[in-house]
Design an enzyme around this catalytic site. Structure first.
Site, mmCIF file in Angstrom:
data_model
loop_
_atom_site.group_PDB
_atom_site.id
_atom_site.type_symbol
_atom_site.label_atom_id
_atom_site.label_comp_id
_atom_site.label_asym_id
_atom_site.label_seq_id
_atom_site.Cartn_x
_atom_site.Cartn_y
_atom_site.Cartn_z
ATOM 1 N N ARG A 199 -55.194 -55.836 -83.017
ATOM 2 C CA ARG A 199 -56.331 -54.831 -83.018
ATOM 3 C C ARG A 199 -57.571 -55.540 -83.203
ATOM 4 O O ARG A 199 -57.620 -56.765 -83.699
ATOM 5 C CB ARG A 199 -56.026 -54.028 -84.229
ATOM 6 C CG ARG A 199 -54.835 -52.958 -83.980
ATOM 7 C CD ARG A 199 -54.536 -52.171 -85.212
ATOM 8 N NE ARG A 199 -53.420 -51.219 -85.175
ATOM 9 C CZ ARG A 199 -52.190 -51.389 -85.379
ATOM 10 N NH1 ARG A 199 -52.022 -52.914 -86.142
ATOM 11 N NH2 ARG A 199 -51.163 -50.643 -85.151
ATOM 12 N N LYS A 224 -52.907 -52.199 -89.896
ATOM 13 C CA LYS A 224 -53.342 -50.574 -90.044
ATOM 14 C C LYS A 224 -52.284 -50.015 -90.978
ATOM 15 O O LYS A 224 -52.583 -48.862 -91.544
ATOM 16 C CB LYS A 224 -53.307 -50.030 -88.657
ATOM 17 C CG LYS A 224 -53.705 -48.567 -88.310
ATOM 18 C CD LYS A 224 -53.955 -48.193 -87.161
ATOM 19 C CE LYS A 224 -54.224 -46.637 -86.937
ATOM 20 N NZ LYS A 224 -54.652 -46.296 -85.657
ATOM 21 N N HIS A 279 -60.097 -51.492 -77.430
ATOM 22 C CA HIS A 279 -58.844 -51.029 -78.020
ATOM 23 C C HIS A 279 -57.994 -51.070 -76.719
ATOM 24 O O HIS A 279 -56.500 -51.158 -76.815
ATOM 25 C CB HIS A 279 -58.729 -49.924 -78.542
ATOM 26 C CG HIS A 279 -57.543 -49.516 -79.486
ATOM 27 N ND1 HIS A 279 -57.010 -50.354 -80.472
ATOM 28 C CD2 HIS A 279 -56.365 -48.882 -78.961
ATOM 29 C CE1 HIS A 279 -56.105 -49.957 -80.912
ATOM 30 N NE2 HIS A 279 -55.606 -49.165 -80.193
ATOM 31 N N ARG A 282 -55.464 -53.875 -75.973
ATOM 32 C CA ARG A 282 -54.205 -53.790 -76.802
ATOM 33 C C ARG A 282 -53.258 -53.229 -75.903
ATOM 34 O O ARG A 282 -52.218 -53.407 -75.746
ATOM 35 C CB ARG A 282 -54.300 -53.146 -78.247
ATOM 36 C CG ARG A 282 -53.102 -52.809 -78.990
ATOM 37 C CD ARG A 282 -53.265 -52.510 -80.412
ATOM 38 N NE ARG A 282 -52.513 -51.926 -80.981
ATOM 39 C CZ ARG A 282 -51.330 -52.467 -81.716
ATOM 40 N NH1 ARG A 282 -51.582 -54.095 -81.836
ATOM 41 N NH2 ARG A 282 -50.511 -51.982 -82.351
ATOM 42 N N HIS A 305 -45.886 -51.642 -84.319
ATOM 43 C CA HIS A 305 -45.241 -50.276 -84.350
ATOM 44 C C HIS A 305 -43.913 -50.255 -84.965
ATOM 45 O O HIS A 305 -43.013 -50.973 -84.644
ATOM 46 C CB HIS A 305 -45.400 -49.871 -82.944
ATOM 47 C CG HIS A 305 -46.634 -49.742 -82.283
ATOM 48 N ND1 HIS A 305 -47.132 -50.647 -81.321
ATOM 49 C CD2 HIS A 305 -47.547 -48.620 -82.410
ATOM 50 C CE1 HIS A 305 -48.384 -50.192 -80.987
ATOM 51 N NE2 HIS A 305 -48.600 -48.885 -81.493
ATOM 52 N N TYR A 314 -48.490 -46.575 -75.839
ATOM 53 C CA TYR A 314 -49.219 -47.725 -75.667
ATOM 54 C C TYR A 314 -48.758 -48.624 -74.213
ATOM 55 O O TYR A 314 -49.303 -49.454 -73.925
ATOM 56 C CB TYR A 314 -49.318 -48.904 -76.626
ATOM 57 C CG TYR A 314 -50.067 -48.397 -77.828
ATOM 58 C CD1 TYR A 314 -51.345 -49.346 -77.940
ATOM 59 C CD2 TYR A 314 -50.159 -47.544 -78.817
ATOM 60 C CE1 TYR A 314 -52.315 -48.959 -78.862
ATOM 61 C CE2 TYR A 314 -50.910 -47.428 -79.672
ATOM 62 C CZ TYR A 314 -51.848 -47.841 -79.813
ATOM 63 O OH TYR A 314 -53.185 -47.637 -80.899
#
Length: 331
Positions: A199, A224, A279, A282, A305, A314
Site C-alpha cells: 500500500r 492497515k 491503489h 496494488r 489479506h 483484488y
C-alpha cells in the site's frame, strides 16, 4: 441500583442508575416490589428505560466530536485525514445541537444537504467516524444515549469494487511522466509499489532496518489491519531497494503523504491515465502474482489479506490471459 424501604403501610422501591431517570413505585407487599425492581434492572441493562434528559442537555454534539478527535482519532494511523474531516464537521450547525435534541432526522437533513456537493461514497467516509463516535460515547464514556442516531440513517453508496488494471502502454507512460517529476523519489515509489503490492502508506513508511536483501525479505511493521508481515522480494524489488539503500539510513523516502499525493495527481494528468488510481497498482501486482502461478495462501502472505474473500476482490486476471489458457487447453 434498587433500594426498598418501608414507608408507613407501603413498601417503596426506588431505582437510580447513572444516565437514567430515577424510578419509584409503592407496593403493598415487599415481594411485589422486589420483583418489579428486578424487572426494571433488566430493562436498564437492555437500555429500555428512559434516559436522563438533564445529562444529555449538558452535552452538545461538538463536545463529543472534540473529545473523540483528541482522544480516539489521534491514536489511529489515518489520524491526519480524520482530524481534518472532524474539524470541518465542527463548523456545521448540527454540532451546536444538544444531545437531548439530536435525532436521526437531523442527520437526514445533513445528509441531503451534503449530497448536493459530495458523492455518497465520500459522505459515507465522512460519517463513519461520527457513527463510531456515538458507539464509543454510549459504551465507553457513559453518555446515556439510548441508541445511535446514525444507526437508522439510510445512505446508499455504490460498490467501491474496482477492476482497473494497466492497459497497453500505460506503464510506459507512467514511468515517462515519473522521470519528468522534479522529486526523484516518485519513480522508485511507483516501481516498488508494483513490484511488491504494498500500500502507499506502507511504501512511504519504509526504513532501512526493515529490509534484508540477502534473504530477499522485507518486514512491514505498520499495516492497515494491524498485523505485521514479512514479504518475499522479487528480483525487481531487490534491484530497486538495492539502489535506494546505497549510503542511506533511516527512512527510504523523505517525502510526506500529501506531497506524494499531489505529485501523483500531476503525474496521472501528465500520463493521461484517466481513472487509474495509485491503489490500482496494488490490484495490478496481486493479479500478476496469481498469473505467475502463486496460490492464494502465498499471495495472501505478500498482500497481508487475512480474509480470502477480500483477497479475491483484488484479483482481476486479464481476459486475454484466460483466453490464451483456454485455447492452449483445447489445442
Amino acid at each position: 441500583m434498587a433500594s426498598i424501604r418501608k414507608h408507613r403501610d407501603k413498601w417503596q422501591v426506588r431505582i437510580r442508575r447513572a444516565g437514567l431517570q430515577p424510578l419509584s413505585k409503592s407496593f403493598s407487599l415487599r415481594k411485589d416490589g422486589a420483583e418489579w425492581a428486578r424487572q426494571m434492572e433488566v430493562k436498564a441493562d437492555r437500555a429500555e428505560l428512559p434516559t436522563d434528559l438533564k445529562a444529555l442537555q449538558r452535552i452538545t454534539l461538538a463536545d463529543l466530536v472534540v473529545r473523540y478527535r483528541d482522544t480516539v482519532s489521534v491514536k489511529k494511523r489515518g489520524y491526519e485525514n480524520e482530524r481534518i474531516s472532524l474539524t470541518a464537521f465542527l463548523h456545521h450547525p448540527i454540532c451546536s445541537k444538544r444531545l437531548s435534541d439530536l435525532r436521526t432526522e437531523d442527520f437526514a437533513a445533513y445528509r441531503d444537504q451534503m449530497l448536493q456537493t459530495v458523492k455518497p461514497t465520500s459522505l459515507k467516509r465522512y460519517l463513519d467516524p461520527i457513527h463510531n463516535l456515538f458507539e464509543v460515547a454510549r459504551h465507553e464514556w457513559g453518555v446515556p444515549l439510548r441508541d445511535n442516531p446514525l444507526g437508522r440513517l439510510k445512505l446508499k453508496a455504490p460498490s467501491q469494487r474496482r477492476e482497473r488494471r494497466l492497459l497497453s502502454g500505460e506503464w510506459e507512460r507512467i514511468l515517462e511522466a515519473a522521470r519528468l517529476c522534479r522529486n526523484p523519489w516518485i519513480e522508485p515509489i511507483i516501481r516498488l509499489a508494483l513490484a511488491t503490492g504494498m500500500r502507499r502508506g506502507e511504501v512511504l513508511a519504509l526504513e532501512d532496518n526493515q529490509i534484508d536483501l540477502e534473504r530477499r525479505s522485507l518486514l512491514i511493521r505498520k499495516t492497515k489491519n494491524g498485523h505485521a508481515r514479512t514479504i518475499p522480494l522479487t528480483v525487481e524489488a531487490v534491484r530497486i531497494l538495492g539502489q535506494l539503500l546505497r549510503g542511506r539510513l533511516g527512512p527510504l523516502f523523505p517525502i510526506t503523504r500529501n506531497a506524494f499525493r499531489l505529485a501523483w495527481e500531476r503525474l496521472r494528468e501528465r500520463a493521461d491515465l484517466g481513472d487509474f488510481h495509485f491503489h490500482d497498482l496494488r490490484h495490478e501486482a496481486i493479479s500478476r502474482f496469481f498469473e505467475l502461478g502463486l496460490n492464494p495462501p502465498e499471495v495472501a502472505l505478500i498482500s497481508g489479506h487475512r480474509d480470502m474473500r477480500q483477497l479475491f476482490r483484488y484479483t482481476h486476471p486479464l481476459r486475454e490471459g484466460i483466453i490464451d489458457k483456454m485455447d492452449r487447453s483445447t489445442s
